[in-house]
Design a protein around this motif. Sequence first.
Motif, short mmCIF file in Angstrom:
data_model
loop_
_atom_site.label_atom_id
_atom_site.label_comp_id
_atom_site.label_asym_id
_atom_site.label_seq_id
_atom_site.Cartn_x
_atom_site.Cartn_y
_atom_site.Cartn_z
N VAL A 387 34.09 25.53 25.41
CA VAL A 387 33.35 26.19 24.12
C VAL A 387 31.70 26.64 24.39
CG1 VAL A 387 32.27 25.53 21.98
CG2 VAL A 387 34.54 24.64 22.33
N ASN A 388 31.54 27.70 24.17
CA ASN A 388 30.20 28.05 24.36
C ASN A 388 29.34 28.34 23.12
OD1 ASN A 388 30.85 30.67 23.37
ND2 ASN A 388 31.22 31.65 25.41
N TYR A 389 28.01 28.51 23.20
CA TYR A 389 27.23 28.82 21.64
C TYR A 389 26.07 29.80 21.95
CZ TYR A 389 23.92 26.08 24.02
OH TYR A 389 22.77 25.36 25.19
N GLU A 390 25.80 30.31 20.81
CA GLU A 390 24.66 31.23 20.58
C GLU A 390 24.12 30.93 19.49
OE1 GLU A 390 26.06 35.13 20.60
OE2 GLU A 390 27.14 35.23 18.81
N PRO A 391 22.53 31.03 19.30
CA PRO A 391 21.97 30.80 17.96
C PRO A 391 22.16 31.68 16.86
CG PRO A 391 20.55 31.89 19.68
CD PRO A 391 21.72 31.48 20.32
N ILE A 392 22.41 31.01 15.74
CA ILE A 392 22.57 31.70 14.60
C ILE A 392 21.06 32.67 14.19
CG2 ILE A 392 23.14 31.71 12.02
CD1 ILE A 392 25.07 29.50 12.76
N THR A 393 21.34 33.94 13.76
CA THR A 393 20.00 34.49 13.49
C THR A 393 19.65 34.31 12.10
OG1 THR A 393 20.90 36.48 14.51
CG2 THR A 393 19.08 37.00 13.01
N TYR A 394 18.34 34.11 11.89
CA TYR A 394 17.74 34.05 10.68
C TYR A 394 17.36 34.99 9.79
CZ TYR A 394 13.80 32.17 7.64
OH TYR A 394 13.19 31.66 6.57
#
Length: 467
Positions: A387-394
């Motif tokens: 699994v990888n991840y990226e920040p959710i945009t504000y």
Amino acid sequence: MSSEHSWDAAELRTRFSLALSDMYKTEVPLYGKLVEIVQQVDNTVLRKEGRDLNDLPSRHHLERHGAIRLGTEHELQMIKRLFAIFGMYAVGYYDLRIVGFPLHATAFRPITEEALMRNPFRVFTSVLRKDQITASIRGTVEAIPEKRNLFSPRLMEIIEHAENGMMCDKNADDLIPEALKVFRWHSRSTVPLEDYLKLKQEHLMIADIICFPSAHINHLTPRSLDINLVQDEMIKAGLPAKERIEGPPSRQCPILLRQTSFKALEELVTFYNADGDFVNGTHTARFGEVEQRGAAVTRKGRKLYDQLLAHAVQNTAPTDPDYPQKFDHHLVDAFSNYPDIWERLRTQGLVYMRYRATETGKAYMAKRPADISLCPNIEDLLSRGFVNYEPITYEDLLPLSAAGIFRSNLGEDSHEKLSIQQAENGLLELEKALGCKPLDEFDLYDQLQEQSIRECTEDLRLEKILL
């Protein structure tokens, strides 16, 4: 005759936002110049990375937020019905009394991941709070907007038809130009100059809301990859840029959003006097803004943000002639205590993340190996590269950043301290005016993060992923 059919809200939202942008470029030519600067800056940033504009997600090219101000509960309820056709819903509550404005607001925007990916257009919508206005002029403030109708009969017809679940091609084609009428600028006032000056003396925003026949868009905001460079280019191009960028300081891992603008221009307006003769005057309200968006922070992350911001505010004397520079210095110092590495932000629960199963993980789990639990911990999956991840945009706004923009565009040069806390909670009042509860932005980000975990669970053929 056009056949009736359901409609694609995202497609209509895109058509509307592009038409609104074209209209505003015509009305405020400096906004068009600002859009050109943003595109040039983004090209410069991408070239340094060996990329070009085609490598950006499509939402970046469409990204805008606008702002309007309304005078009555009826106008707010009607704008809610209009925005619903575009797939935009009220999110969040903003109490602008923290800076002495007799307004509070919500933001209408898309709420699902798919809708946000296609076009995240949002409109910051504030409404006048008549109980915050001096009693001697309250009657005038209440009477004037009751005489106007922002929504044409044709637009009302389209809205009512859409609310019944269907829309014909003719209605879809008419929707955009009819909706633009709500937001178009009119260089004439609906009140005598004497009344305008009285309302302006009470507060410029009251005059802006009450004295004109439309809820004219007062700014549009493209998104940039480097707001610092945009600020520099605005100054080089001779745009009347505000003196500082609002929001958190520059960071390796951007959070929330940073904003700047060129200051509102003085525009010629026609009034009439007590004798019914037309006279010329001026009004200042409309400007161009730009933003750089970062990651959505959790409730814990927002609490830390507010604490550090409060520290910077409290340690900067508003009477200091070098206030902007010193405030930014204190801001950078305070935010040295906010982690600036994505992994630390994630593990400390400060930022929302969008998780995705990797191809490696999918291939491995397709073999159903015995050494993997069907209820693994997310950290184990991350360490294995499954699994990888990226920040959710504000996707939302910051009230103090907006306040800094608004104040600079009112011509207020003073730097009196801003309160980070809301005054008495006016949320119930806004709910009554709106006819519903605004959605909670933190709940929406929670849902987006949880949805991504569920997708990983399905893609990896697991029963559950433990956080």
